[in-house]
Design a protein around this motif. Structure first.
Motif, mmCIF file in Angstrom:
data_model
loop_
_atom_site.group_PDB
_atom_site.id
_atom_site.type_symbol
_atom_site.label_atom_id
_atom_site.label_comp_id
_atom_site.label_asym_id
_atom_site.label_seq_id
_atom_site.Cartn_x
_atom_site.Cartn_y
_atom_site.Cartn_z
ATOM 1 N N HIS A 324 0.840 -1.193 0.000
ATOM 2 C CA HIS A 324 0.000 0.000 0.000
ATOM 3 C C HIS A 324 0.874 1.240 0.000
ATOM 4 O O HIS A 324 1.692 1.447 0.911
ATOM 5 C CB HIS A 324 -0.908 0.023 1.232
ATOM 6 N N SER A 325 0.717 2.088 -1.009
ATOM 7 C CA SER A 325 1.435 3.362 -1.092
ATOM 8 C C SER A 325 0.586 4.437 -0.433
ATOM 9 O O SER A 325 -0.547 4.678 -0.849
ATOM 10 C CB SER A 325 1.706 3.731 -2.556
ATOM 11 N N ASN A 326 1.143 5.072 0.580
ATOM 12 C CA ASN A 326 0.393 6.060 1.350
ATOM 13 C C ASN A 326 0.242 7.345 0.543
ATOM 14 O O ASN A 326 1.226 7.993 0.187
ATOM 15 C CB ASN A 326 1.098 6.347 2.670
ATOM 16 N N HIS A 327 -0.996 7.740 0.279
ATOM 17 C CA HIS A 327 -1.268 8.922 -0.540
ATOM 18 C C HIS A 327 -1.391 10.198 0.277
ATOM 19 O O HIS A 327 -1.898 11.208 -0.220
ATOM 20 C CB HIS A 327 -2.523 8.687 -1.383
ATOM 21 N N ALA A 328 -0.869 10.164 1.521
ATOM 22 C CA ALA A 328 -0.739 11.413 2.279
ATOM 23 C C ALA A 328 0.442 12.223 1.762
ATOM 24 O O ALA A 328 0.526 13.423 1.998
ATOM 25 C CB ALA A 328 -0.558 11.113 3.768
ATOM 26 N N PHE A 329 1.357 11.558 1.053
ATOM 27 C CA PHE A 329 2.527 12.229 0.462
ATOM 28 C C PHE A 329 3.226 13.092 1.511
ATOM 29 O O PHE A 329 3.228 14.320 1.451
ATOM 30 C CB PHE A 329 2.124 13.095 -0.743
ATOM 31 N N TYR A 330 3.859 12.418 2.482
ATOM 32 C CA TYR A 330 4.489 13.105 3.606
ATOM 33 C C TYR A 330 5.394 14.244 3.146
ATOM 34 O O TYR A 330 6.172 14.112 2.212
ATOM 35 C CB TYR A 330 5.348 12.133 4.408
ATOM 36 N N GLY A 331 5.324 15.353 3.857
ATOM 37 C CA GLY A 331 6.176 16.495 3.575
ATOM 38 C C GLY A 331 5.970 17.561 4.623
ATOM 39 O O GLY A 331 5.093 17.457 5.488
ATOM 40 N N PRO A 332 6.775 18.628 4.590
ATOM 41 C CA PRO A 332 6.684 19.669 5.615
ATOM 42 C C PRO A 332 5.584 20.698 5.378
ATOM 43 O O PRO A 332 5.288 21.499 6.261
ATOM 44 C CB PRO A 332 8.057 20.341 5.541
#
Length: 638
Positions: A324-332
């Motif tokens: 599962h690829s997390n589509h929150a797209f972590y970033g600052p």
């Protein structure tokens, strides 16, 4: 009712509000309120936690955000004007909404709904900046910005300057599902000029695989309660895409380049992530953007979580433990929009953007105790604009706002995790020989280390915008601040050359400031350089415009009279932050405390003021900045 968010929010709401939430007509809702003998208690159920968990890895504290469960989408409710809020979303369109995709890809939808991709079109700062740049270029910038932030709207032919509330619903979703999953060819460096393949929900999508179990779903439409004949979607029998095409590049870093490596027309680069990545250890090791920004640990290439690829009307499809690829797209990055508008919620579609902007979420509107006092005549009623003159509407709106705030709190923890997982603050290292004595200068330092393999610290959009700076304070034995660097002025800006308070002489310039923010430099008429908010030469042109350079920028490696002064730290690089406390600040012996933190903010305040940001936008950007690696040590001064 399960809103599917972390944490709990308890409220007492009126029977009319409850009736409206379950879809009763306005008349019946009012009757329910009149007949109610007692108020109803409603609690938003917890759907899991997103706590930060520490783990040891090469003597570095790493942070992991636990996965959260995803709820079912709420059923359609009548909008305040009586219209079905989902009508436009489920209409037959060449660019389907994320809501249509979320019917089966629930977890992905929930992750995306609070992501910076979902925020791309909503962002009020984007709109302020984009308009300012177009004004400075007399419109010659055209669709340079919106073709990434609102690509669907651009392909639909919507005008660049079209107000957000006048755009199509799917254009307001920013980088939505079809923006990536209806792209089936490599574009690479095209300054955002990719092409989304139009098609309704039933048309093929592009992904990392071929959807091995899709045929089973299509062959059993009655079991899965779906439509496979391409008819107009409905809430009872939604359609599904009838094919999935494998597209290798969607899992590679090259797929991200089209929007995350762009240059404005005069030749200055506003996105530099690809340049940094292609010269990084991550590229050599085969680590992709997706591995760090879509994995199970924010900012770390430590694998992916598992989940069903789809859940169709409550029925999982295929293996329930696939990648599962997390589509929150972590970033600052973080949102500063009205919390009723973003994060994106289906329930929030009940009201229009204009109506939400009239809801004063900073006041107590819709809060149980306040509403009870208002109803009892104990407080004076504000002059409510429509539709907020209705108590039930205010209470529902308040529940949605609080739900979104819980989601944003989880996003805040993810932001801290991705920044702390990619950096290290070492120290303090004392430079005084022997015992530190009162009445003597005190010298010390910290090492800021970038342990991220993929790009600089900081990186991201508009190389001169993301801010990371050191804030260090020395507390004397009486608990007072004896000395500080990295302090901010009355607007929230660092006390550097851009500070309005420094210019006015009300705040002292911070001579020891350690700031990793890259700056635009422009050349003045008499030949000196100065820091500027944008790569615009104000001193040369009375009517400044961003024009392409008359000679190739490859000759100078930057446009004439404009360049960028990089201060960010490359992968595995280190920056020493040196400080010296004057003797008069340490005149008293005793126990001193040295506090340090790195501060991260998405936008400088002076830049926000330059493009015309509102006071509420500035307040939000300051309130939601994060502290990285906060620490404190005590030591004795003789």
């Amino acid at each position: 009712m399960n809103f599917g968010v972390s944490g709990k929010f308890s409220a007492i709401i009126s029977a009319a509000a409850l009736a409206l939430m379950i879809g009763l007509p306005a008349g019946q809702a009012a009757a329910a309120d009149a007949d109610a003998k007692a108020e109803t208690t409603m609690q938003v159920a917890s759907a899991g936690t997103s706590d930060r968990q520490a783990a040891s890895h090469e003597d570095t504290a790493r942070v992991q955000v636990a996965a959260t469960a995803s709820p079912a989408l709420a059923p359609a409710k009548p909008r305040a004007d009586g219209a079905d809020p989902h009508a436009e979303i489920y209409a037959d369109t060449p660019f389907p909404s994320a809501v249509a995709c979320g019917r089966c890809h629930l977890q992905v939808f929930q992750e995306w709904s609070s992501s910076n991709h979902a925020y791309a079109s909503i962002s009020p700062m984007f709109h302020k900046f984009e308009q300012a740049v177009n004004d400075l270029t007399a419109g010659t910038m055209g669709t340079f910005c919106v073709r990434c932030h609102q690509q669907v709207g651009t392909q639909l032919g919507e005008k660049r300057e079209l107000a957000l509330w006048d755009r199509s619903p799917v254009a307001r979703e920013g980088i939505t599902c079809v923006t990536c999953h209806r792209v089936g060819q490599s574009f690479f460096k095209v300054n955002g000029e990719r092409h989304i393949r139009p098609g309704n929900v039933s048309d093929p999508v592009f992904g990392a695989g071929v959807a091995e179990n899709l045929d089973k779903v299509i062959e059993n439409p009655d079991y899965y309660q779906i439509s496979v004949d391409g008819d107009t979607p409905s809430s009872e029998r939604p359609p599904v895409h009838l094919a999935a095409i494998e597209f290798d590049q969607i899992s590679q870093s090259e797929f991200c380049v089209s929007c995350h490596q762009v240059a404005v027309n005069l030749g200055i680069k506003l996105e530099v992530v690809w340049d940094q990545y292609r010269d990084s250890p991550a590229l050599e090791e085969g680590i992709t953007c997706q591995d760090c920004h879509m994995g199970k640990v924010p900012g770390e290439p430590l694998g992916y979580s598992t989940a069903p690829i789809a859940i169709v009307n409550g029925r999982p499809v295929g293996d329930t433990n696939v990648k599962h690829s997390n589509h929150a797209f972590y970033g600052p990055g973080y949102p500063i929009a009205h919390p009723g508008i973003f994060p994106f919620t289906v329930e929030g579609l009940r009201w229009t953007i204009k109506q939400w902007l009239l809801f004063d979420y900073r006041a107590d509107w819709g809060k149980p105790a306040w509403e009870a006092k208002l109803a009892a005549g104990k407080i004076e009623a504000p002059d409510f604009p429509s539709p907020w003159d209705d108590r039930a509407s205010r209470e529902i709106a308040r529940l949605l706002v609080e739900k979104n705030r819980l989601v944003l709190n989880r996003k805040r923890r993810e932001r801290i995790a991705v920044m702390e997982n990619g950096s290290r603050l070492e120290g303090p290292f004392f430079h005084n020989e022997g015992q530190i004595k009162a009445g003597e200068d005190f010298s010390f330092s910290y090492n800021i280390r970038n342990i991220d393999k993929g790009h600089n610290l900081p990186s991201g959009s508009l190389g001169a915008q993301p801010e990371i700076w050191m804030n260090v304070a020395l507390i004397d034995p009486d608990g007072n601040i004896a000395w500080e660097s990295g302090y901010v002025d009355s607007h929230g800006d660092m006390a550097d050359l851009h500070s309005l308070d420094v210019a006015a002489g009300t705040v002292e310039h911070d001579d020891q400031l350690v700031n990793l923010q890259t700056k635009f430099l422009t050349t003045n008429i008499k030949g000196t350089d100065r820091e500027m908010y944008l790569p615009v030469q104000f001193d040369v042109d009375q009517r400044p415009m961003l024009r392409p350079a008359p000679q190739p920028t490859t000759v100078l490696n930057h446009p004439p009279l404009v360049r960028m002064e990089g201060r960010s730290i490359p992968p595995f690089g280190v920056r020493e932050a040196k400080y010296k406390v004057p003797a008069e600040a340490m005149s008293k012996p005793g126990t001193y405390k040295l506090q340090a933190r790195m501060r991260s903010r998405a936008e400088p305040i002076y830049f926000m003021k330059f493009v015309g940001a509102t006071d509420d936008m500035i307040r939000n950007i300051n309130e939601d900045m994060i502290d990285i690696h906060p620490q404190a040590v005590e030591f004795e001064v003789r």
